[in-house]
Design an enzyme around this catalytic site. Structure first.
Site, PDB file in Angstrom:
ATOM      1  CG  ASP A   9      -1.638   1.267   1.439  1.00 34.44           C
ATOM      2  OD1 ASP A   9      -2.390   1.662   0.533  1.00 34.44           O
ATOM      3  OD2 ASP A   9      -1.450   1.902   2.494  1.00 34.44           O
ATOM      4  CB  ALA A  10       0.914   4.328  -1.856  1.00 33.99           C
ATOM      5  CE1 TYR A  11      -0.124   9.186  -1.312  1.00 36.55           C
ATOM      6  CE2 TYR A  11      -1.832   7.824  -2.315  1.00 36.55           C
ATOM      7  CZ  TYR A  11      -0.860   8.804  -2.421  1.00 36.55           C
ATOM      8  OH  TYR A  11      -0.612   9.401  -3.633  1.00 36.55           O
ATOM      9  NE  ARG A  40      -4.885   7.663   5.489  1.00 29.89           N
ATOM     10  CZ  ARG A  40      -4.722   7.019   4.340  1.00 29.89           C
ATOM     11  NH1 ARG A  40      -4.966   7.636   3.190  1.00 29.89           N
ATOM     12  NH2 ARG A  40      -4.292   5.770   4.322  1.00 29.89           N
ATOM     13  CB  SER A 116      -1.985   3.172  -4.026  1.00 28.28           C
ATOM     14  OG  SER A 116      -2.458   4.347  -3.420  1.00 28.28           O
ATOM     15  CG  ASN A 117      -7.943   3.391  -2.205  1.00 29.04           C
ATOM     16  OD1 ASN A 117      -8.292   2.447  -2.908  1.00 29.04           O
ATOM     17  ND2 ASN A 117      -8.321   3.518  -0.951  1.00 29.04           N
TER      18      ASN A 117
END
Length: 217
Positions: A9-11, A40, A116-117
């Site tokens: 995942d990125a964030y 967030r 990622s989203n």
């Protein structure tokens, strides 16, 4: 057990989502942390609700809308910083251990990707800013299917492209809900519990819980 395929995942996992507000902490006011947390939380909420409604809007637009909501809830924060905060989100700091861990996995012969989203443009900017483009093999964005995690089709982006069964992939995320979705899909999951949160989603447990990424190598 060592894996040959690692997806991150990125964030919140590779990139610190609170870095944008922290970068302007001296100007934003005493409630900067609250602003960042609301930003967030709403960003994620909007992604879930829009997927359930079947009304996709790209993640950058949701990020903008979430920040506007956070400013409305935190009137003490200096709204004139809106554009600076949004600009900072394109170049978020990665967590300190990330470059070394990814390089070590790559040196071991592993294939590495982000799932990622984030929109493709957001992810490309963040990856380039952190100089991770030299170690990543793929950057998968939900933009391709216009649905957000934890829709199973998001995780299937990787298995379809790489022509692998889910259990051949180690998936790392700091978001417990993301780990639950990936576990249900069949990935081997690693929850990066950076802030020592209590566990949840006990019917879709992670394969491993780590405080950061360092122990992957």
């Amino acid at each position: 057990m060592a894996y040959s395929n690692y997806v991150f995942d990125a964030y919140g996992t590779l990139f610190d989502v609170h870095a944008a507000v922290r970068r302007h902490a001296d100007r934003i006011g005493p409630d900067g942390q609250l602003l960042s947390e609301l930003w967030r939380a709403k960003q994620l909420e909007y992604s879930w609700v829009r997927t359930l409604m079947g009304a996709y809007t790209d993640f950058w637009t949701l990020t903008e809308q979430a920040l506007d909501f956070a400013f409305a809830k935190v009137p003490s924060a200096d709204r004139s910083l809106r554009e600076a905060l949004l600009e900072a989100y394109w170049h978020l700091d990665c967590y300190p251990e990330v470059p070394a861990v990814l390089k070590a996995l790559k040196a071991r012969g592993a294939r590495l990707a982000i799932l990622s989203n984030g929109s493709q443009a957001m992810l490309d900017a963040a990856v380039k800013s952190a100089a991770l483009d030299i170690v990543l093999d793929e950057v998968f964005s939900v933009e391709a299917i216009r649905r957000f995690k934890t829709d199973p089709d998001v995780y299937d982006l990787v298995t379809t492209e790489w022509r692998l069964y889910p259990d051949a992939i180690s998936f790392q995320s700091s978001n417990r809900w993301d780990v639950a979705g990936a576990a249900k899909f069949g990935f081997r999951t690693v929850w990066i519990n950076r802030s020592n949160q209590p566990d949840e989603y006990f019917d879709h447990a992670p394969s491993l819980i780590l405080p950061d990424l360092k122990q992957l190598v």
